[in-house]
Design a protein around this motif. Structure first.
Motif, PDB file in Angstrom:
ATOM      1  N   UNK A   1       1.138  -1.068   0.134  1.00  0.00           N
ATOM      2  CA  UNK A   1       0.025   0.229   0.044  1.00  0.00           C
ATOM      3  C   UNK A   1       0.731   0.943   0.021  1.00  0.00           C
ATOM      4  N   UNK A   2       0.211   2.041  -0.901  1.00  0.00           N
ATOM      5  CA  UNK A   2       1.606   3.073  -0.616  1.00  0.00           C
ATOM      6  C   UNK A   2       0.286   4.165  -0.961  1.00  0.00           C
TER       7      UNK A   2
ATOM      8  N   UNK B   1       5.549  -8.799  11.382  1.00  0.00           N
ATOM      9  CA  UNK B   1       4.452  -8.875  10.743  1.00  0.00           C
ATOM     10  C   UNK B   1       4.260  -7.771   9.513  1.00  0.00           C
ATOM     11  N   UNK B   2       4.137  -6.475   9.814  1.00  0.00           N
ATOM     12  CA  UNK B   2       3.809  -5.886   8.870  1.00  0.00           C
ATOM     13  C   UNK B   2       5.079  -4.573   9.101  1.00  0.00           C
ATOM     14  N   UNK B   3       5.112  -4.255   7.694  1.00  0.00           N
ATOM     15  CA  UNK B   3       6.459  -3.340   7.935  1.00  0.00           C
ATOM     16  C   UNK B   3       6.242  -1.630   6.815  1.00  0.00           C
ATOM     17  N   UNK B   4       5.777  -0.880   7.806  1.00  0.00           N
ATOM     18  CA  UNK B   4       6.133   0.929   6.922  1.00  0.00           C
ATOM     19  C   UNK B   4       6.689   1.227   7.093  1.00  0.00           C
ATOM     20  N   UNK B   5       7.310   1.481   5.766  1.00  0.00           N
ATOM     21  CA  UNK B   5       8.003   2.433   5.509  1.00  0.00           C
ATOM     22  C   UNK B   5       7.951   4.034   4.816  1.00  0.00           C
TER      23      UNK B   5
ATOM     24  N   UNK C   1       8.914  -2.285  -2.843  1.00  0.00           N
ATOM     25  CA  UNK C   1       8.412  -3.546  -2.559  1.00  0.00           C
ATOM     26  C   UNK C   1       9.177  -4.622  -2.901  1.00  0.00           C
ATOM     27  N   UNK C   2      10.362  -4.569  -3.656  1.00  0.00           N
ATOM     28  CA  UNK C   2      11.172  -5.279  -3.499  1.00  0.00           C
ATOM     29  C   UNK C   2      12.104  -5.936  -2.361  1.00  0.00           C
TER      30      UNK C   2
ATOM     31  N   UNK D   1       3.917   2.113   2.574  1.00  0.00           N
ATOM     32  CA  UNK D   1       4.368   3.092   2.106  1.00  0.00           C
ATOM     33  C   UNK D   1       3.763   4.405   2.548  1.00  0.00           C
ATOM     34  N   UNK D   2       4.629   4.683   3.297  1.00  0.00           N
ATOM     35  CA  UNK D   2       4.016   6.537   4.178  1.00  0.00           C
ATOM     36  C   UNK D   2       5.003   7.698   3.604  1.00  0.00           C
TER      37      UNK D   2
END
Lengths: 296, 296
Positions: free
Chosen positions: B2-3, B51-55, B85-86, B92-93
């Protein structure tokens, strides 16, 4: 009701509670203890609105100046716990200074502009201490709502601004000031007052009520309104005015000297700090543009 | 992946994710974008541990001085999104400045002492801006872990101190600096370098490697070690030293001038900032008491 003193216990209880009741709202009532009916009204509001209510009791040294009353600030843990339990609190967090500040804190949360006047000016560093400790309590408790009394209207404005600026995910709930039968705003510091001072302290709320009427007079200026307020307070021989100001709320900026307050487009606050001997009392009233009391 | 660009969407996604997977760890990788292999290593670490990664990608104007490179800081959203994504990022925020600072922020998170030297001294206000934006990102994302590269070792020390002082419930994970094949620390700013400057920029890591050896020499002092480092850097004609310092880590205080560094009881950091034309590069190495590299 659970009463705990360590951060580790607090985190544990909050984590457990959040896990078991993920849909329950959590309320926080941050206080310095020596609780009175004003605090009780905050607790009852939290109880009514939240599934789990936390009361913190911490006399925060950071928000006291070197010549202020940190050491003699009144404390009565036993009475506070009984009052908390009667008013629906689920958990009381009452840490020591050592627990909250294990080493000299190097980090401060500093809020500018809204702290330039009133208690921000009279008590240098006060709101840095408030911002810092309240942000700590928010991080530790992660409440959905936090309840603050409007007697400390500048504190409410400062904390709301901090929460907005830093995106802290908590709703600040300002609650109306609770008063004694003669109008004196409830305060833990009222116990300091001599019987004479206690009797005369009623001038604060009297001056505010008069201001509420006076602001409706056509052509009323900031200068004239402040003069009227000072005149009323001066009738109490023991009263020593620290500040008596009319400001825009919640920005706490000074309306221009010539503006006709009866036509003022925004909210106004009349804010007072008055010393009786070494005891400093504060009170305030919000006025809307046509001079009626603004309910929070 | 998600972006998203708005705070409202971010809060919504985080709330939903937390509700659906209450036991999953959430990782945050805060960046200013123009991502390189250094950032990629942080993302992969988050992916492996959470489990969930935010950039987050946000070039934060608050942390740039008036004469710094905010306007020309390199940006490439499309490439960044592909790289994210890779490398296993889930969300992505990438907010606008207006989204992060809808009005002039009045609140600052200010960390003292650990910001007195190095980039804190060279870039006044820089770490106030870092503290403020990182605390905003922590409040918005509420991560369990946040990943930072050790190239910005002072930043890691500052943020760790902020988190400790304010009881922010996040684990700071410092990650080793990723380097080009010749040793140059990866940085978004490396693209500014002319071919000559790029070739000469290797002196930073060379000086650090030499320092790592030199610190083991009996009787090595701060003054002598700093002189050796400066000598090495001076061999690059385009290099203009901003600072080259040996400090205690993570307190970032100055060891006394006479102390024998080969016997120093705490961790040391050798920290460099060197300008090549208008491009300022930083690098550092942690040394333990007997001069070996300290792995983070």
């Amino acid at each position: 009701m659970i009463a705990i003193t360590t951060i580790q216990e607090l985190l544990h209880h909050m984590r457990t509670r959040r896990r078991e009741y993920p849909d329950d709202r959590i309320g926080l009532v941050p206080t310095m203890g020596y609780l009175h009916e004003g605090h009780a009204s905050l607790m009852r509001r939290s109880k009514a609105e939240c599934g789990f209510s936390v009361l913190s009791i911490f006399v925060n040294p950071l928000q006291f100046g070197p010549n202020e009353d940190f050491d003699r600030y009144p404390r009565d843990a036993e009475r506070d716990l009984a009052l908390a339990e009667r008013n629906g609190i689920d958990l009381v967090f009452m840490p020591s200074v050592q627990e909250m500040y294990p080493s000299k804190p190097l980090t401060s949360v500093i809020i500018s502009q809204v702290t330039d006047r009133l208690c921000g000016a009279s008590r240098p560093g006060h709101f840095d201490g408030v911002g810092t400790v309240v942000s700590k309590l928010f991080h530790l408790t992660q409440p959905d709502r936090a309840y603050f009394g409007m007697k400390d209207a500048q504190q409410v404005a400062v904390i709301q601004r901090m929460v907005d600026d830093l995106n802290i995910q908590v709703e600040i709930v300002p609650c109306e000031t609770v008063r004694e039968s003669d109008g004196l705003a409830m305060s833990s510091r009222n116990v300091y007052l001599s019987p004479d001072a206690r009797a005369q302290a009623v001038v604060l709320s009297q001056a505010l009520t008069e201001a509420e009427q006076a602001v409706k007079e056509a052509g009323m200026t900031v200068k004239e309104l402040e003069a009227r307020i000072r005149e009323t307070i001066a009738k109490a021989p023991l009263a020593d005015i620290d500040y008596a100001e009319v400001l825009d709320y919640p920005d706490l900026t000074v309306p221009s000297a010539e503006v006709d307050l009866s036509q003022y487009p925004n909210k106004l606050i009349v804010a007072l700090a008055v010393k009786f001997g070494s005891t400093r009392l504060i009170d305030n009233r919000l006025l809307d543009s046509h001079g009626g009391e603004r309910h929070v």
